[in-house]
Design an enzyme around this catalytic site. Structure first.
Site, PDB file in Angstrom:
ATOM      1  N   ASP A  66      -2.012   8.028   8.648  1.00 48.64           N
ATOM      2  CA  ASP A  66      -3.432   7.924   8.318  1.00 48.64           C
ATOM      3  C   ASP A  66      -3.745   9.107   7.403  1.00 48.64           C
ATOM      4  OD1 ASP A  66      -6.178   7.130   8.437  1.00 48.64           O
ATOM      5  OD2 ASP A  66      -6.522   8.707   9.924  1.00 48.64           O
ATOM      6  N   GLU A  98      -1.914   3.718   5.498  1.00 44.02           N
ATOM      7  CA  GLU A  98      -3.208   3.093   5.266  1.00 44.02           C
ATOM      8  C   GLU A  98      -3.597   3.264   3.810  1.00 44.02           C
ATOM      9  OE1 GLU A  98      -7.766   2.951   6.990  1.00 44.02           O
ATOM     10  OE2 GLU A  98      -6.363   4.409   7.821  1.00 44.02           O
ATOM     11  N   ASP A 158      -7.422  10.739  14.343  1.00 44.89           N
ATOM     12  CA  ASP A 158      -6.489  10.509  13.235  1.00 44.89           C
ATOM     13  C   ASP A 158      -5.123  10.047  13.740  1.00 44.89           C
ATOM     14  OD1 ASP A 158      -8.159  11.724  10.886  1.00 44.89           O
ATOM     15  OD2 ASP A 158      -8.238  13.199  12.498  1.00 44.89           O
TER      16      ASP A 158
END
Length: 164
Positions: free
Chosen positions: A7, A68, A141
């Site tokens: 992430d 991502e 996160d």
């Protein structure tokens, strides 16, 4: 198969590592964050991220890495910093693994909940449920990075469709 999910973030970059064998439920191996101090300049922070991402890859030797994709909401400045961090992840991942896949936030939500507009709490609960954890992983996160890894685990049956 070992999958690492990332992430992206400049201040806090989340990572999640899962083991996924065909026909078996995924298991969490590790998760956490790579943090950079705000008082350092951009170049130093990017070097810190590269070192941290490399350590994660070398420690867990993933078969595949899922990242991502960038999503600009309103703050373009924050998006640019995340783009820098994402570039470091991509560069490091291709150097040390090579099997890289990207997923949009909508695809991640869809894969985990069946609904592309799920909220953060719903995603975190699905991460907890899929990985049979007692509590939602913290910080956020790290939970998000596990969601990216789980998304890839759920969708990798489509082959290289999401590969870079």
């Amino acid at each position: 198969m070992i999958i690492v999910g990332f992430d992206p973030g400049l201040a806090t970059l989340g990572y999640g590592v899962i083991q996924s064998n065909k026909g078996e439920k995924p298991e969490v191996i590790d998760y956490g964050v790579i943090s950079t101090p705000k008082d350092k300049n951009l170049a130093e922070r990017l070097c810190m991220l590269e070192k941290g991402v490399k350590q994660v890859i070398e420690q867990f030797k993933p078969d595949e890495i899922a990242i991502e994709e960038l999503f600009f909401a309103k703050n373009v400045t924050t998006g640019i910093n995340v783009a820098h961090a994402r570039g470091v992840i991509l560069l490091t991942a291709v150097k040390y693994c090579g099997n890289i896949f990207e997923y949009t936030p909508l695809q991640i939500k869809q894969a985990l909940t069946g609904y592309g507009r799920a909220d953060k709490h719903q995603i975190q609960e699905m991460v907890r449920t899929f990985l049979r954890l007692k509590a939602v992983p913290r910080p956020d996160d790290a939970a998000d990075a596990l969601a990216v890894a789980l998304c890839h685990q759920q969708t990798n049956k489509f082959g290289k469709l999401f590969g870079i």
